[in-house]
Write an enzyme that holds these catalytic residues in place. Structure first.
Site, PDB file in Angstrom:
ATOM      1  CG  ASP A   4      -1.569   1.613   1.110  1.00  0.00           C
ATOM      2  OD1 ASP A   4      -2.353   1.449   0.701  1.00  0.00           O
ATOM      3  OD2 ASP A   4      -1.338   1.644   2.547  1.00  0.00           O
ATOM      4  CG  ASP A  60      -4.675  -1.092   2.969  1.00  0.00           C
ATOM      5  OD1 ASP A  60      -4.661  -0.661   1.965  1.00  0.00           O
ATOM      6  OD2 ASP A  60      -3.785  -0.133   3.309  1.00  0.00           O
ATOM      7  CG  ASP A 120      -2.172   2.040   6.996  1.00  0.00           C
ATOM      8  OD1 ASP A 120      -2.412   3.551   7.166  1.00  0.00           O
ATOM      9  OD2 ASP A 120      -2.177   1.608   5.996  1.00  0.00           O
TER      10      ASP A 120
END
Length: 682
Positions: free
Chosen positions: A349, A567, A563
């Site tokens: 990410d 996600d 995080d």
């Protein structure tokens, strides 16, 4: 008690142990279990002493009544506990190898080989004591984390200072931390300046400068300054306590390899009993001596027992979990630790993972004719934003403070959600808000309207979307409605991000894939800074899941690192998932297999390497165990293997396998996979 039983059933206490005198040492306080504190060690010692005394009297030619009772004592003290455990297992319709060892010793005594049977008991009891000691040392490494936290802290109240147990601290309490003291809770600095030795928590080799607004962790060592800090987490939720809790939970799980071994173990043990009977009966049919046949069968049963195979898996995995926990990576289970070592592709990410998720001012651009320097424009914007709680506003104020600018007092502050803020500063109405088309055109029309702050290069804007510029957020500063200039804000890249992506590329053979819901320009800028090529931007949560599944459908085992709430689906879909813990959402933390407590991105490749080392040790252990069992069994069947030598070989391999797995508790096991240090914050 065998090591695998101890590991699966044991629980580590979470009671804080006092540290009476703060130590300036950089290493964590050591808590080592004394050998004789273990009941297994005491029984083994009693058995050994009784056996040696009986052996001396036996070899001295004394009558049976002089040394026989001592042999009995050796049998009872060394064998009662494994016999009891074996009988309990038998009641549960489980064949325990401990019981087979006791049967072999009693069988030897039944045919007059009392001395050999007693020696078997002594070696078996000593082996069990060594296994228990090795296991206790594993637990010590986890419990030792709690020793970092002091038992008392100095709380500041309206009436002065008062000592208080750290277990009674509450969120919001203000603590006084004197030079050389250990910090009693996870907190944030209110006043003072010092440096904190965080080596035992974060692994940073140098003390980190701490000032107002900085976070400090329970158990870290304060340097030469005095700090006033506000407690931000309940002691039970501190970094150290969370590490211990998750490591304990992980120790109660079993990896797939271990589950497979245990599934085969019962069938193997039953087959071993049948084979032992065959080794005893077949020679008798062909006229062998009863005593020789029974001794050979007893020796076969001992050396064919799968104790070392059973111990091959869990010690390396649990040692790796404990070591990772010491460095702020909470691996939730033995299953998760094993799976981390299997990954061969990584997806990352962007916001909050490769970047800090905190905006910072990257460029300040006064417009021609405004009469302002970059510093003057930034100071005006900071004065207007000072009362604001918006992340962009806080970033502007922080940038002004970092440059030592004076922030004037503002009046009549007004914040309009989605539009920006206005305030009266020095008699002028200063507005700070998202830049629109008119401003973009004004700046685009004058390439000279480019300022440089702190060496940050500010290229002429090329934004196609109002309010963004090469992935940055652009805000317009106005005075009495007249445009004065623009500020560009960007999400700060984590210091170790480039080194981490390079390390992950080296580990898997391919560069990580960047998966983000942010726009393509912002993604491209981060990718360029971290050496990533495969970029997938503007993704909704289901888009990240699709990307992960696409990689896995191609035969890759994907590690996803993220995080946020968005996600969580990708963390669940990936072969293994790691969440950034400090700013991570509760859903992401719950879904991930492992959590990086302090958002140290560099620990991700380190824990993957540690997992791979654990998997290698598991293979080594299986080879060691298989080699010993095969060699001893062939020796017994094709030659003449003395019973004491068979016992020594069997128990020696069991202890060797257990200790080999505990090698991953060493600090060097973590350092071998550490991303090179790039400096400290402060």
């Amino acid at each position: 008690m065998s090591l695998h039983v101890f590991l699966y059933g044991a629980r580590v206490s979470t009671t804080l142990t006092p540290v009476r005198v703060p130590s300036p040492a950089r290493q964590a306080p050591r808590r080592r279990t004394r050998v004789l504190a273990l009941p297994e060690a005491r029984w083994a010692l009693a058995s050994t002493v009784a056996f040696l005394a009986a052996l001396a009297l036996d070899l001295g030619g004394l009558p049976w009544w002089a040394y026989g009772p001592l042999y009995v004592v050796a049998y009872v003290t060394g064998g009662w506990e494994p016999a009891l455990e074996g009988l309990r297992a038998l009641r549960g319709r489980t064949l325990d190898v401990d019981l087979l060892m006791i049967v072999a010793a009693l069988g030897a005594a039944a045919i007059g080989q009392v001395r050999d049977g007693a020696l078997l008991i002594v070696i078996f009891a000593t082996s069990g004591a060594l296994e228990a000691l090795a296991t206790a040392r594993t637990a010590d490494s986890v419990r030792g984390l709690l020793d970092l936290a002091p038992s008392m802290a100095t709380r500041v109240t309206e009436n002065g200072e008062e000592p208080v147990p750290t277990s009674e601290l509450a969120v919001g309490d203000v603590l006084l931390i004197r030079p050389g003291e250990r910090i009693g809770a996870d907190a944030r600095v209110l006043e003072g300046a010092s440096e904190a030795d965080q080596a035992t928590i974060t692994g940073e080799p140098l003390p980190v400068t701490k000032g107002p607004g900085d976070e400090v962790f329970a158990g870290t060592l304060n340097g030469t300054g005095v700090l006033r800090v506000r407690v931000e987490r309940d002691p039970a939720d501190s970094v150290i306590a969370r590490i211990v809790t998750l490591v304990e939970e992980a120790s109660r799980t079993k990896a797939p390899t271990q589950l497979f071994i245990e599934k085969v173990e019962q069938r193997y043990a039953l087959g071993m009993v049948i084979a032992t009977l065959a080794v005893f009966v077949v020679p008798l049919i062909f006229g062998a001596d009863l005593t020789d046949a029974l001794l050979r069968a007893m020796t076969f049963m001992i050396v064919a027992s799968p104790c070392a195979v059973v111990l091959a898996t869990m010690p390396p995995l649990l040692s790796a979990i404990a070591n990772a926990g010491r460095h702020g990576v909470l691996v939730k289970s033995a299953v998760a630790m094993e799976r981390l070592g299997e990954v061969d592709a990584v997806a990352l990410d962007k916001t909050g993972t490769l970047t800090e998720g905190t905006p910072e001012v990257s460029a300040v651009r006064p417009l021609p004719g405004s009469g302002l320097t970059p510093d003057a424009l930034l100071a005006l914007a900071a004065a207007a934003e000072h009362p604001s709680e918006h992340p962009l506003g806080r970033a502007v104020v922080r940038a002004a403070r970092e440059r030592g600018l004076r922030i004037a007092e503002a009046r009549d502050f007004v914040a309009v959600p989605g539009r920006g803020v206005t305030a009266v500063v020095g008699g002028r109405v200063i507005g700070v808000g998202r830049a629109g088309d008119p401003v973009t055109e004004a700046v685009d029309g004058d390439a000279d309207a480019t300022g440089v702050v702190d060496g940050l290069r500010a290229d002429p804007p090329r934004a196609a979307v109002p309010g963004t510029e090469d992935g940055d957020t652009v805000v317009l500063v106005t005075g009495d409605g007249v445009p004065l200039g623009t500020l560009a804000l960007t999400d700060r890249l984590r210091p170790h991000a480039p080194a981490t992506t390079a390390a992950l590329t080296a580990l898997t053979g391919t560069a990580p894939v960047l998966l983000t819901g942010d726009n393509a320009r912002a993604a491209a800028r981060v990718a360029a800074a971290t050496g990533l090529v495969d970029i997938r931007a503007d993704l909704l949560p289901e888009g990240k899941v699709d990307a992960v599944r696409e990689l896995q459908d191609a035969g890759r085992r994907v590690l996803f690192v993220g995080d946020g709430v968005n996600d969580a689906p990708a963390l669940a879909a990936a072969h293994s998932g790691i969440a950034m813990g400090r700013a991570g959402s509760d859903l992401a933390l719950e879904t991930a297999d492992a959590v990086v407590v302090r958002d140290e991105l560099a620990t991700v490749p380190s824990v993957v390497r540690l997992s791979r080392a654990a998997r290698r040790l598991v293979v080594q252990n299986l080879v060691i165990a298989g080699t010993f069992i095969t060699g001893l069994v062939l020796w017994d069947l094709l030659g003449h293997l003395p019973l004491p030598l068979g016992v020594a070989g069997h128990e020696g391999s069991t202890v060797l396998v257990g200790l080999n797995g505990l090698r991953l508790l060493r600090e060097s096991a973590w350092r071998s996979g550490q991303v090179p240090f790039q400096g400290t914050r402060g």
